[in-house]
Design a protein around this motif. Structure first.
Motif, short mmCIF file in Angstrom:
data_model
loop_
_atom_site.label_atom_id
_atom_site.label_comp_id
_atom_site.label_asym_id
_atom_site.label_seq_id
_atom_site.Cartn_x
_atom_site.Cartn_y
_atom_site.Cartn_z
N LEU A 99 87.04 -29.35 -47.86
CA LEU A 99 87.29 -30.64 -48.51
C LEU A 99 87.88 -31.64 -47.52
O LEU A 99 87.46 -32.81 -47.48
CB LEU A 99 88.25 -30.45 -49.69
N ILE A 100 88.83 -31.19 -46.72
CA ILE A 100 89.44 -32.07 -45.72
C ILE A 100 88.40 -32.53 -44.70
O ILE A 100 88.36 -33.71 -44.31
CB ILE A 100 90.62 -31.36 -45.02
N LEU A 101 87.56 -31.61 -44.26
CA LEU A 101 86.52 -31.99 -43.29
C LEU A 101 85.57 -33.03 -43.86
O LEU A 101 85.13 -33.95 -43.15
CB LEU A 101 85.73 -30.75 -42.85
N SER A 102 85.24 -32.89 -45.14
CA SER A 102 84.30 -33.83 -45.75
C SER A 102 84.93 -35.18 -46.05
O SER A 102 84.27 -36.21 -45.97
CB SER A 102 83.71 -33.23 -47.03
N LEU A 103 86.24 -35.16 -46.38
CA LEU A 103 86.93 -36.40 -46.71
C LEU A 103 87.48 -37.11 -45.48
O LEU A 103 87.78 -38.30 -45.52
CB LEU A 103 88.08 -36.13 -47.68
N GLY A 104 87.65 -36.36 -44.40
CA GLY A 104 88.14 -36.96 -43.17
C GLY A 104 89.64 -36.87 -42.98
O GLY A 104 90.19 -37.40 -42.02
N GLY A 105 90.34 -36.21 -43.90
CA GLY A 105 91.80 -36.09 -43.79
C GLY A 105 92.40 -35.68 -45.12
O GLY A 105 91.69 -35.36 -46.07
N ILE A 106 93.74 -35.73 -45.19
CA ILE A 106 94.41 -35.28 -46.41
C ILE A 106 94.67 -36.42 -47.39
O ILE A 106 95.07 -36.18 -48.53
CB ILE A 106 95.74 -34.56 -46.09
N ASN A 107 94.47 -37.66 -46.96
CA ASN A 107 94.54 -38.78 -47.89
C ASN A 107 93.19 -38.93 -48.59
O ASN A 107 92.14 -38.81 -47.96
CB ASN A 107 94.86 -40.08 -47.15
N VAL A 108 93.23 -39.20 -49.88
CA VAL A 108 92.00 -39.33 -50.65
C VAL A 108 91.94 -40.71 -51.30
O VAL A 108 92.73 -41.02 -52.18
CB VAL A 108 91.88 -38.23 -51.73
N SER A 109 90.99 -41.50 -50.86
CA SER A 109 90.80 -42.83 -51.43
C SER A 109 89.92 -42.73 -52.68
O SER A 109 89.51 -41.64 -53.08
CB SER A 109 90.15 -43.76 -50.40
N ALA A 110 89.62 -43.87 -53.29
CA ALA A 110 88.77 -43.89 -54.49
C ALA A 110 87.41 -43.27 -54.17
O ALA A 110 86.82 -43.55 -53.13
CB ALA A 110 88.61 -45.32 -54.98
N GLN A 111 86.93 -42.42 -55.08
CA GLN A 111 85.67 -41.72 -54.88
C GLN A 111 84.62 -42.21 -55.88
O GLN A 111 84.95 -42.82 -56.90
CB GLN A 111 85.89 -40.22 -55.05
N SER A 112 83.38 -41.90 -55.57
CA SER A 112 82.28 -42.30 -56.45
C SER A 112 82.32 -41.50 -57.75
O SER A 112 82.95 -40.44 -57.83
CB SER A 112 80.94 -42.08 -55.75
N LEU A 113 81.61 -42.03 -58.76
CA LEU A 113 81.54 -41.34 -60.05
C LEU A 113 80.92 -39.96 -59.88
O LEU A 113 81.33 -38.99 -60.54
CB LEU A 113 80.72 -42.17 -61.03
N GLN A 114 79.97 -39.83 -58.98
CA GLN A 114 79.32 -38.54 -58.73
C GLN A 114 80.32 -37.51 -58.23
O GLN A 114 80.31 -36.36 -58.68
CB GLN A 114 78.19 -38.70 -57.71
N VAL A 115 81.20 -37.91 -57.32
CA VAL A 115 82.21 -36.99 -56.79
C VAL A 115 83.18 -36.58 -57.89
O VAL A 115 83.56 -35.40 -58.00
CB VAL A 115 82.98 -37.65 -55.62
N LEU A 116 83.58 -37.54 -58.72
CA LEU A 116 84.52 -37.24 -59.81
C LEU A 116 83.91 -36.26 -60.80
O LEU A 116 84.55 -35.30 -61.23
CB LEU A 116 84.93 -38.53 -60.52
N LEU A 117 82.65 -36.51 -61.16
CA LEU A 117 81.96 -35.62 -62.11
C LEU A 117 81.76 -34.23 -61.51
O LEU A 117 81.86 -33.22 -62.21
CB LEU A 117 80.62 -36.21 -62.52
N THR A 118 81.52 -34.19 -60.20
CA THR A 118 81.35 -32.90 -59.53
C THR A 118 82.63 -32.06 -59.62
O THR A 118 82.57 -30.85 -59.85
CB THR A 118 80.98 -33.11 -58.05
N SER A 119 83.78 -32.71 -59.47
CA SER A 119 85.05 -32.00 -59.58
C SER A 119 85.23 -31.40 -60.98
O SER A 119 85.69 -30.27 -61.13
CB SER A 119 86.22 -32.94 -59.28
N VAL A 120 84.85 -32.18 -62.00
CA VAL A 120 84.95 -31.69 -63.37
C VAL A 120 84.01 -30.51 -63.59
O VAL A 120 84.39 -29.50 -64.20
CB VAL A 120 84.63 -32.82 -64.38
N VAL A 121 82.79 -30.63 -63.09
CA VAL A 121 81.81 -29.54 -63.23
C VAL A 121 82.32 -28.28 -62.53
O VAL A 121 82.19 -27.16 -63.07
CB VAL A 121 80.44 -29.96 -62.67
N ILE A 122 82.89 -28.45 -61.35
CA ILE A 122 83.44 -27.30 -60.63
C ILE A 122 84.53 -26.62 -61.47
O ILE A 122 84.59 -25.39 -61.55
CB ILE A 122 84.01 -27.74 -59.27
N GLY A 123 85.38 -27.42 -62.09
CA GLY A 123 86.42 -26.86 -62.95
C GLY A 123 85.84 -26.04 -64.08
O GLY A 123 86.29 -24.92 -64.36
#
Length: 247
Positions: A203-227
């Motif tokens: 996750l850190i490698l894909s985001l570029g660091g430990i700070n997380v800025s606003a993400q796209s709706l697709q990313v948000l929905l993916t997190s829910v699906v993973i859950g």
């Protein structure tokens, strides 16, 4: 009353005490780091290293090395249980990575191992083990809920985007159930440390660091699906294990 006897008689109170210790250590050293004006990366590293040390100290004082899964190795027969979690963790790299410098990659690898060791020691080592006398299923659900709720703290100080924090918390709940189920199936905490570290690292490698800025709706929905996927997978593993129903 000794520490050992205390943690044998009151599972809910014991779990609360361990959670309180975790939060107090987290807040105390986070504030200290802020006052010392250390960077966010250093703050996370220091806090989680101290949490890991404190957690392992408690495990040692309680004599829970075996009970909490630290003395159990990883058998080859357990490997199929890890395929789905590891595969999902690697999907974070599907769109490439933003961290490419070798030193940074190594730093994040070490950091995520420390984070995983700290959180697994408290949530699947201490809290989950303390809750087991109250019933296996309850121990799974409560420890997973507490683990997920902890992720809401990522919004403090503007480190993470609000909406991503909420969806990541849902994912963390599902992962918590799967981690607890794997802990029951294998009797070992080490696979959880490895899988947890892999999730954070990719996750850190894909985001570029430990700070997380606003993400796209697709990313948000993916997190829910993973859950949701890991809630179902964890419950499947628990049913296959033959846990008792919620009382």
């Amino acid at each position: 009353m000794t520490l050992t006897s205390f943690t044998m008689e009151h599972p809910y109170l014991d779990a609360f005490v361990f959670l309180l210790i975790f939060v107090l250590v987290l807040i105390t050293f986070a504030v200290a780091n802020i006052l010392l004006a250390t960077g966010i990366l250093e703050q996370v590293a220091i806090v989680d290293l101290i949490l890991a040390i404190v957690g392992l100290f408690l495990v040692k004082r309680l004599g829970w090395w075996e009970k909490a899964g630290y003395n159990t190795g990883i058998r080859l027969s357990y490997v199929p249980l890890f395929i789905l979690p590891c595969a999902v963790a690697l999907t974070s790299l599907a769109e490439g990575i933003r961290v490419t410098a070798a030193l940074e990659i190594f730093t994040f690898a070490v950091l995520t191992i420390v984070i995983a060791l700290a959180e697994e020691t408290f949530f699947r080592g201490l809290i989950f083990t303390a809750l087991l006398p109250a019933g296996t299923f309850r121990a799974v659900i409560i420890s997973s809920f507490l683990f997920a709720a902890l992720h809401l703290l990522n919004i403090s100080g503007g480190t993470w985007d609000l909406f991503y924090t909420v969806t990541d918390t849902i994912a963390a709940f599902g992962l918590g159930i799967t981690y607890a189920a794997i802990r029951l199936r294998t009797g070992s905490i080490w696979p959880l440390v490895g899988i947890h570290a892999l999730f954070d690292f990719t996750l850190i490698l894909s985001l570029g660091g430990i700070n997380v800025s606003a993400q796209s709706l697709q990313v948000l929905l993916t997190s829910v699906v993973i859950g949701i996927v890991f809630i179902l997978y964890g419950l499947f593993l628990l049913r296959a294990k033959g846990t008792e129903p919620l009382r």
